[in-house]
Design an enzyme around this catalytic site. Structure first.
Site, PDB file in Angstrom:
ATOM      1  N   LYS A 208      -7.306  25.916 -18.541  1.00 14.54           N
ATOM      2  CA  LYS A 208      -6.419  24.815 -18.917  1.00 14.54           C
ATOM      3  C   LYS A 208      -5.021  25.128 -18.396  1.00 14.54           C
ATOM      4  CE  LYS A 208      -7.212  21.019 -21.315  1.00 14.54           C
ATOM      5  NZ  LYS A 208      -8.482  20.278 -21.170  1.00 14.54           N
TER       6      LYS A 208
ATOM      7  N   GLY B 138     -11.552   4.386 -33.495  1.00 12.82           N
ATOM      8  CA  GLY B 138     -10.781   4.672 -32.283  1.00 12.82           C
ATOM      9  C   GLY B 138     -11.206   3.712 -31.190  1.00 12.82           C
ATOM     10  N   TYR B 139     -10.235   3.015 -30.627  1.00  9.43           N
ATOM     11  CA  TYR B 139     -10.592   2.008 -29.636  1.00  9.43           C
ATOM     12  C   TYR B 139      -9.775   2.182 -28.369  1.00  9.43           C
ATOM     13  CZ  TYR B 139     -13.333  -2.126 -28.688  1.00  9.43           C
ATOM     14  OH  TYR B 139     -14.283  -3.000 -28.191  1.00  9.43           O
ATOM     15  N   GLY B 140      -9.636   3.437 -27.977  1.00  4.07           N
ATOM     16  CA  GLY B 140      -8.996   3.715 -26.685  1.00  4.07           C
ATOM     17  C   GLY B 140     -10.046   3.631 -25.596  1.00  4.07           C
ATOM     18  N   ASN B 141      -9.862   4.455 -24.576  1.00  5.52           N
ATOM     19  CA  ASN B 141     -10.778   4.417 -23.433  1.00  5.52           C
ATOM     20  C   ASN B 141     -12.221   4.700 -23.869  1.00  5.52           C
ATOM     21  OD1 ASN B 141     -11.177   4.334 -20.513  1.00  5.52           O
ATOM     22  ND2 ASN B 141     -11.710   6.487 -20.741  1.00  5.52           N
ATOM     23  N   ALA B 142     -12.434   5.837 -24.548  1.00  7.89           N
ATOM     24  CA  ALA B 142     -13.794   6.229 -24.916  1.00  7.89           C
ATOM     25  C   ALA B 142     -14.400   5.250 -25.919  1.00  7.89           C
ATOM     26  CB  ALA B 142     -13.774   7.637 -25.494  1.00  7.89           C
ATOM     27  N   GLY B 143     -13.647   4.890 -26.927  1.00  5.59           N
ATOM     28  CA  GLY B 143     -14.165   4.006 -27.982  1.00  5.59           C
ATOM     29  C   GLY B 143     -14.568   2.643 -27.452  1.00  5.59           C
TER      30      GLY B 143
END
Lengths: 419, 874
Positions: free
Chosen positions: A109, A221-226
């Protein structure tokens, strides 16, 4: 950080997880020592020419946690609050994630302490290039391959790949993944995390005898993944999405929310709340809904000992990093709730990154269908390996995933004669 | 008794005109003011003897025409504050004195020295006389003969009950009744020689013609040489040839005339006066006058626009503005037209009543608006309106309020008065109808609820409000069936919104939009203009996909087929990528990052985001705006804000049209304040370094604190929805109001969106002396007080110190413990608000600290502010 509570230090948490796993695997001291500390850390200070002509010195890190299984792999974060311990912990988790998916990669990382909101595009480009110059001796397609992470994006990856190529005086797109498609990026990256998670869900449902075509799903969660999870669950399985939420609140519809409408509403209002055809509820209510599947795609620490007991879902899909605390994990396990742990469930992203490396090395690019096909194979295989270990040791899926991942790393270290 | 015959104090005159009646207004038109005494004094003495109340209305500070007689009451009224305020004062006196009072007014003609035009003189008479008549009073007025336009005199004549000429011929005084309403005698309208108390009618035709010829040089209603400066100054200037004026401009005579012209057109505010003297030539002023409909001033908005243009064209710098600035061809509707409209349509007293009560219900305002819409304009004004419409043809225009108080120094009235777009399509009659409607709506907005409460709050009460109108051509071009400018926006020479210390507040900020600028001036739902800090134009406060959210999705346009203003989605207006230079305005959102077009070819509008990135990077726009702001601020001697439109051609040359410019207001004070930096850490409640407004507020006893994290994480929608109302109740609580109050909370105060911040209206927070917007990134709150919004300007006007606080910023101190531990006394004020206690706290600072109050010190120059505990002063 001096005086910091241990539970707030992500690296302390990561080390505790390794110790737990080492106990199960009964690892010897040298193995433990190797796993508890990063193999290499680079602290770099590098100058960046600002728009006003002045030079500003930035601090960055690159941690190669363990590369026993192959070149290290992990993202680069640009964040004002970056700390070395955060980078260490995230590098460790990358090691286990790559190993779990049986990718021939180690974990790494990187991060730069900076606030992208305070940088012009020109400054951001110069910072990205400077950082790569600073860590260039330690990275490369066979050594360590960075990727986008917090506040970094495909454009930044393109600058970095270009800078590295200049340094080594040859095109070396494979030094970085997450590049834009015209510059050696891989198709299928955008929804890779959600898609990978859905493959593991499909396998879990088969094991549990759950008919996904009739299953109900709540998505936290409703970002990219959600949002990709919602549309993929509908299109791949015909599942009914009965509730979704974001940081502002949740909405529900027993008959199933209209996924495209919620997406459009979220785009224009930045929230799912008040979406037509739904009823507003609280985020806590969503977590406790009587649904078959609960997808956790928001922040860490969503399910805790306070609320885990009230979860009614049969399967929990952890698309977010660390959404369930260890105490909650135990409660869910005792309740018989099947948890697909984060670093298995959300490993689709790094798997497609690996595919990008492969395509860059071969100079031969796949179509999206091929990416999906190969992702499916990787995710499915990994799921079953974790499931089997879980049964074999009588441990929950998360600990089982650690066992699979750590076992492989230890084996590689042993074969290389390190331990 | 209305029919009761009253004496004027001169029995012979009583004989001629059959005496006076209650309700009579008597206008004495005379060649020498001294003669007024000869008729007024007998009137006063007789009235006093008869036990009447006699009021002398003296127009201070003019030399006294009217002597004081024992027993009479003298009221002083000052016309220098303008027609509006003067008429209101007189109205109030009449109202207070009541019925059947006798009045002797000062010389009406002196009013034009202050008001410049005969129009206003006539208007004053026409609003005052009917009221006097209603109250059965008898009132004397003096007017100088032959010094006012026939139109004005005719209006006075039409309004008054009695009009009498009083003049000298060959050292003899003549009294000649011209109008005596409701009375008649065969000799009434003859000239009468007046001597020794006797009135002798002039019968002989030879005598009569001699007298009349001498008395009236221009008996017919043709244009006379009015003494009103409006006409006289212009008349004097008209004697010179245009070229001569340029040469003679520096002479004291022309300078004096120029100053007077400027005073009449621009106004008498010292700052405007200075700017006008410095930057407007006589030629500029005459050009304005040539485009002025009616008479009077052009108002603050028009003056600001004209001054800004002149400043840029006449000051040296690196940018040649004659090539940058678009020509303007605006018209102005003079402020006198507004009063004439009110007077002609019986609206003046209605407006006066509403202004006095300072409030109007929405429903009542709708009825008032209907009355305005039913009003008519005088013939000569209508003729000029026709000329105006012919000039613009079918080009879209905007009718903008430009009141005297608006956009000037001191008051903004921003958003209180209306501006109306006229798409200007259809037949001449249809266009005229729409134009008249727009003008009347702007006039009606003078009494809209917001304007009235603003006036009250600012203590403007009955102060003079001259509502002029600026009629501008709408900048832009036709695209498909729409009309809009490529770019519009508002720019501020001082930047209050700094999300990083790198940004130099002194270089200003621009809010830029695609299409009409209404979107840049107002915050419209979840639609965002591009914010461009001039010192660092490429910086923006968002990263990644957030850029797409904080961008403009809708565009304001004039729809030509609909003949109306519309807000539409950009994609619906453009339909494809053929709009010129679109690659300068749009970027694409690919995989969560913004990609700027590399070439002018844009394949489709899919995933497009309005960023203006290439426009900022590839054109000299920001450099030009920087210079504009610098030059204007330097000339004004004060930060400015300006509205503009802009266009860019194929060669990427930028042209700017300045639509409006005004002194910018920033919350609090602008003076330097010493911010203490040696305070013990324990006494500091917070310290921030990104403020621009300054000031000192001591003795803050109560803090109303909305906890950002619990509000963001736990507050259910039903709590958030009513949070503003609860705060409003605290704001109005008299106990809390006894001391300076500070309010602190997450995100944007005043937002109607409960996710962006606390949904208060201005009236919910108007008693706060300090307003703190707390930005916690993890809670998703970014305090973006949007310049130009009404809420922001209200804060500015009320001198509320606004402080954005970023607790996550390492250079910021925030004593979270104090706010977390301080006992919550919310229930002491609002027992029923118990469910809000988790999110909303009222802190009694001295109770927590053992006597210390909070004090805020904010320095606008260093941008530093601190709030700390300090021993309370009595």
């Amino acid at each position: 950080m001096a005086g910091e509570k241990s539970q707030d230090n992500p690296f302390v948490v990561a080390q505790a997880q390794i110790t737990d796993c080492a106990d199960i695997l009964k690892l010897n001291q040298s193995m433990r020592e190797m796993l508890l500390h990063p193999m290499r850390e680079f602290h770099v200070n590098f100058p960046v020419r600002m728009d006003d002509g002045s030079a500003r010195i930035f601090t960055g890190f690159r941690v190669q946690y363990n590369d026993a299984r192959g070149p290290a792999k992990g993202g680069i974060r640009f964040h004002p609050d970056e700390t070395i311990d955060t980078v260490r912990a995230l590098a460790a988790w990358m090691t286990w994630k790559c190993s779990l998916l049986d990718l021939p990669l180690g974990g790494a990382k990187g991060g730069v302490i900076c606030n992208p909101k305070e940088l012009s595009p020109g400054e951001l480009e110069r910072l990205s290039r400077s950082y790569i110059r600073a860590i260039s001796p330690f990275i490369g397609p066979e050594k360590d391959v960075p990727a986008p992470d917090v506040y970094t994006n495909p454009q930044i990856m393109a600058w970095m790949a270009d800078e590295y190529s200049s340094i080594v005086a040859k095109n070396q797109f494979g030094v970085i993944t997450g590049k834009p498609l015209p510059l050696g990026g891989s198709p299928g990256r955008e929804d890779a995390t959600a898609r990978g998670g859905m493959y593991t869900l499909r396998e879990a449902a088969a094991k549990l005898g759950l008919d996904l075509g009739k299953a109900t799903m709540a998505i936290q969660g409703y970002g990219n993944a959600g949002s990709f999870a919602a549309s993929l669950a509908e299109s791949m399985f015909g599942s009914k999405i009965v509730a979704v939420c974001d940081s502002k609140g949740a909405v529900t519809c027993r008959e199933g929310v209209c996924v495209p409408r919620v997406a459009a509403h979220k785009r224009t209002t930045q929230s799912v709340l008040h979406c037509e055809g739904t009823t507003d509820i609280t985020n806590d209510e969503l977590l406790e809904m009587d649904v078959d599947i609960l997808v956790l795609a928001a922040l860490e620490g969503t399910l805790t000992k306070k609320n885990a007991d009230r979860v009614k879902a049969k399967v929990i899909v952890e698309l977010a990093n660390g959404p369930t605390t260890p105490e909650a994990d135990e409660i869910l396990y005792k309740k018989g709730i099947h948890v697909i742990p984060d670093f298995l469930c959300n490993a689709g992203g790094v798997t497609v990154s690996y595919f990008e490396m492969v395509q860059n090395a071969y100079m031969y690019y796949w179509d999206e269908e091929m990416v999906h096909e190969r992702l499916e194979k990787k995710m499915t295989k990994a799921y079953h390996e974790v499931f089997e270990i879980s049964k074999q040791y009588g441990i929950n899926m998360r600990r089982a995933a650690y066992v699979v991942a750590v076992q492989r790393v230890v084996e590689a270290m042993r074969l290389r004669g390190w331990v | 008794m209305k029919d009761e015959r009253l004496s004027c104090g001169i029995p012979a005159l009583d004989e001629v005109i059959d005496g006076l009646r209650l309700g009579d207004n008597v206008v004495w038109q005379m060649d020498k003011l001294d003669n007024y005494l000869r008729v007024a004094e007998p009137f006063i003495r007789h009235a006093l003897r008869s036990g009447r109340t006699v009021v002398g209305l003296q127009f201070a500070p003019h030399p006294i025409v009217l002597g004081f007689l024992p027993g009479m009451v003298v009221e002083e009224v000052d016309p220098r504050f303008g027609f509006d305020s003067f008429s209101a004062q007189v109205n109030r006196i009449i109202e207070q004195k009541g019925r059947e009072v006798f009045y002797v007014f000062d010389n009406l003609s002196s009013l034009v020295a202050d008001w410049a035009t005969d129009e206003l003189l006539a208007n004053f008479f026409r609003v005052t006389c009917p009221y006097l008549h209603e109250l059965d009073t008898v009132a004397y007025f003096a007017l100088r003969r032959g010094q006012h336009s026939h139109t004005a005199v005719a209006r006075i004549r039409d309004t008054t009950q009695v009009l009498i000429d009083l003049y000298h011929v060959k050292d003899e005084l003549y009294i000649h009744p011209l109008k005596v309403l409701g009375r008649y005698s065969s000799q009434m309208y003859l000239p009468h020689r007046y001597a020794n108390g006797i009135l002798e009618p002039v019968f002989k035709s030879g005598d009569a013609s001699t007298i009349s010829l001498t008395a009236s040089r221009t008996p017919l209603r043709v244009k006379t040489d009015s003494i009103a400066p409006w006409d006289s100054v212009y008349r004097k200037l008209a004697q010179f040839h245009e070229d001569d004026l340029e040469i003679l401009e520096k002479t004291s005579e022309i300078q004096a005339l120029k100053q007077e012209l400027s005073h009449m057109i621009i106004g008498n505010h010292p700052e405007f006066k200075r700017l006008s003297e410095e930057y407007l030539t006589l030629g500029d002023l005459l050009t304005i006058r040539n485009r002025l409909i009616g008479s009077g001033r052009i108002g603050g908005k028009a003056a600001g626009m004209l001054l800004a243009r002149s400043i840029l064209l006449k000051t040296p710098g690196s940018v040649e503005f004659s090539r940058i600035l678009e020509e303007h061809d605006s018209f102005y509707i003079g402020s006198d037209v507004f009063f004439t409209f009110l007077v002609n349509n019986d609206l003046f007293r209605l407006r006066l009543r509403l202004t006095r009560s300072s409030q109007i219900q929405r429903e009542e305002f709708e009825r008032v608006e209907e009355r305005f819409l039913a009003g008519t304009f005088p013939h000569e004004i209508m003729e000029q309106f026709r000329d105006l419409l012919d000039y613009f043809g079918q080009a879209p225009i905007i009718v903008r309020s430009s009141s005297l108080l608006e956009d000037g120094f001191g008051n903004s009235f921003a958003g209180k008065y209306r501006s109306e777009f006229c798409a200007n399509q259809g037949s001449h009659e249809e266009r005229m109808e729409a134009f008249l409607r727009a003008v009347k709506l702007v006039y009606a907005s003078a009494v809209n609820p917001d304007a009235l409460s603003y006036r009250k709050q600012r203590g403007l009460g009955e102060s003079d409000e001259q509502m002029a109108i600026l009629v501008q051509r709408v900048s832009g071009t036709r695209y498909k069936s729409f009309f809009f400018p490529s770019l519009s926006g508002v720019a501020f020479s001082h930047n209050i919104y700094r999300w990083t210390d790198r940004i130099d507040p002194g270089q200003g900020i621009i809010r830029l939009v695609f299409g009409l600028g209404t979107r840049a001036v107002n915050r419209v739902g979840n639609d965002y203009p591009r914010l461009i800090p001039v010192s660092h134009p490429h910086l923006r406060p968002e990263v990644g996909a957030d850029i797409a959210f904080y961008s403009q999705r809708e565009i304001d346009v004039l729809s030509l087929p609909q003949n109306a203003f519309q807000s539409l989605s950009i994609a619906d207006v453009l339909e494809d990528t053929h709009y010129p230079n679109l690659f300068l305005f749009l970027s694409t959102l690919d995989n969560g990052y913004v990609n700027d077009p590399v070439t002018a070819h844009l394949p489709s509008l899919k995933n497009c985001v309005v960023t203006f990135n290439n426009f900022i990077r590839q054109t000299p726009f920001v450099k030009i705006m920087k210079e504009i702001l610098e030059r204007l601020e330097s000339a004004y001697g004060h930060p400015v804000d300006m509205e503009f439109t802009a266009s860019v051609d194929a060669a990427l040359n930028v042209r700017i049209n300045i639509v409006q410019c005004r002194p910018m207001r920033v919350p609090g004070a602008m003076e330097s304040v010493q911010v203490p930096d040696d305070l013990p850490r324990s006494s500091v409640l917070f310290r921030t370094n990104r403020n621009i407004p300054g000031g000192v507020v001591e003795n803050i006893r109560h803090i109303v604190y909305v906890d950002p994290l619990s509000y963001a994480r736990k507050a259910p929608p039903e709590i958030r929805q009513v949070m503003g109302r609860i705060i409003g109740e605290l704001n109005r609580n008299p106990e809390i109001g006894r001391y300076p109050l500070m309010m602190m909370g997450p995100g944007r105060w005043g937002s109607s969106n409960i996710h962006l911040g606390v949904n208060t209206t201005y009236s919910d927070i108007n008693n706060a002396s300090v307003l703190v917007e707390i930005a916690r990134e993890e809670a998703g709150h970014v305090p973006d007080v949007s310049y130009g919004t009404h809420f922001f300007l209200d804060l500015v006007e009320s001198q509320t110190i606004y402080l954005p606080l970023y607790p996550d910023d390492p250079h910021t101190d925030f004593n979270g413990d104090f706010f977390a531990r301080a006992p919550n006394i919310l229930s002491e004020f609002l027992e029923e608000a118990v469910e809000f206690e988790e999110f909303l706290k009222v802190i009694d600072v001295p109770a927590v600290t053992g006597g210390s109050c909070a004090k805020v010190v904010a320095d606008p120059h260093t941008g530093k502010a601190v709030c700390f505990l300090w021993a309370a002063q009595s």
